[in-house]
Design an enzyme around this catalytic site. Structure first.
Site, mmCIF file in Angstrom:
data_model
loop_
_atom_site.group_PDB
_atom_site.id
_atom_site.type_symbol
_atom_site.label_atom_id
_atom_site.label_comp_id
_atom_site.label_asym_id
_atom_site.label_seq_id
_atom_site.Cartn_x
_atom_site.Cartn_y
_atom_site.Cartn_z
ATOM 1 N N GLY A 19 1.042 -1.175 0.258
ATOM 2 C CA GLY A 19 0.065 -0.029 -0.087
ATOM 3 C C GLY A 19 1.013 1.338 -0.021
ATOM 4 O O GLY A 19 2.006 1.186 -0.007
ATOM 5 N N ILE A 21 1.175 3.770 2.193
ATOM 6 C CA ILE A 21 2.054 4.001 3.290
ATOM 7 C C ILE A 21 3.191 2.838 3.610
ATOM 8 O O ILE A 21 4.273 3.013 3.955
ATOM 9 C CB ILE A 21 0.950 4.122 4.773
ATOM 10 C CG1 ILE A 21 0.276 5.345 4.555
ATOM 11 C CG2 ILE A 21 1.902 4.097 6.069
ATOM 12 C CD1 ILE A 21 -0.902 5.394 5.357
ATOM 13 N N LYS A 137 -8.291 10.231 11.205
ATOM 14 C CA LYS A 137 -9.477 10.175 11.012
ATOM 15 C C LYS A 137 -10.268 9.308 12.410
ATOM 16 O O LYS A 137 -11.413 9.172 12.591
ATOM 17 C CB LYS A 137 -10.023 9.197 9.724
ATOM 18 C CG LYS A 137 -9.433 9.853 8.679
ATOM 19 C CD LYS A 137 -10.791 10.380 7.815
ATOM 20 C CE LYS A 137 -10.489 10.779 6.464
ATOM 21 N NZ LYS A 137 -9.281 11.580 6.262
ATOM 22 N N LYS A 149 -10.552 2.448 12.935
ATOM 23 C CA LYS A 149 -9.297 2.942 13.411
ATOM 24 C C LYS A 149 -9.196 3.201 14.688
ATOM 25 O O LYS A 149 -7.997 3.134 15.519
ATOM 26 C CB LYS A 149 -8.653 3.912 12.488
ATOM 27 C CG LYS A 149 -8.331 3.517 11.160
ATOM 28 C CD LYS A 149 -7.398 2.306 10.764
ATOM 29 C CE LYS A 149 -6.052 2.657 11.118
ATOM 30 N NZ LYS A 149 -5.323 1.466 10.552
#
Length: 171
Positions: A19, A21, A137, A149
């Site tokens: 991904g 990140i 977020k 998260k």
């Protein structure tokens, strides 16, 4: 002063390595002389791409690619049992807010239960440090993604009370 001492000579596992990140983290880690960089991801193409890119930048023998789903605890048991990482950077997550609103069950399965699996395996296998890469977020979440998260952060904070593995959350 160089920050590479943190991973230098260590066996480092990055989940979600294909991904945005995770792949950038892998690019940074290979410059810091790790003993091994374990790149774990569910997507074959993304792991192939970061592996191919990094093979031109470091000794290829330090790179290990692992195709695995963080929701599959049995597979994680195999990976952790065989590889025995020193440090885990957990970046794997479903991150697209709009899609997670449409598929909240998948967000929970991946972002919450996947994190729980990776964190528990880190504890059970004696990983020195587990680093959850979270999100802004998670602060006062207004979406399913943010809520998952935030829950992941709670999981890591709870496990941080244990003595064996150091658990850290980074946003």
């Amino acid at each position: 002063e160089r920050a590479g001492w943190y991973v230098e000579g260590k066996k480092v596992l990055v989940t979600g390595a294909g991904g945005s990140i995770g792949s950038e983290l892998c690019r940074q880690i290979v410059c810091c002389d790790p003993a091994q960089l374990l790149m774990l991801g569910r997507g074959e193409n993304s792991i192939f791409e970061i592996d191919r890119e990094l093979r031109g930048k470091c000794a290829p023998e330090i790179l290990t690619t692992i195709i695995a789903d963080i929701r599959d605890r049995e597979k994680l048991e195999q990976v952790f049992g065989l590889q025995r990482p020193d440090i885990v950077f957990h970046t794997a997550a479903h991150k697209h807010v709009h899609l997670m609103e449409q598929h909240p069950d998948e967000a929970v399965k991946n972002n919450v239960f996947g994190t729980l699996n990776v964190a528990h395996m880190s504890l059970e296998c004696g990983v020195e440090e587990f680093v959850l890469i979270s999100s802004d977020k998670a602060v006062n979440p207004t979406s399913v993604y943010g809520a998952t998260k935030k829950i992941s952060e709670y999981i890591v904070q709870d496990l941080a009370k244990r003595q064996q593995t150091e658990f850290v959350v980074v946003r």
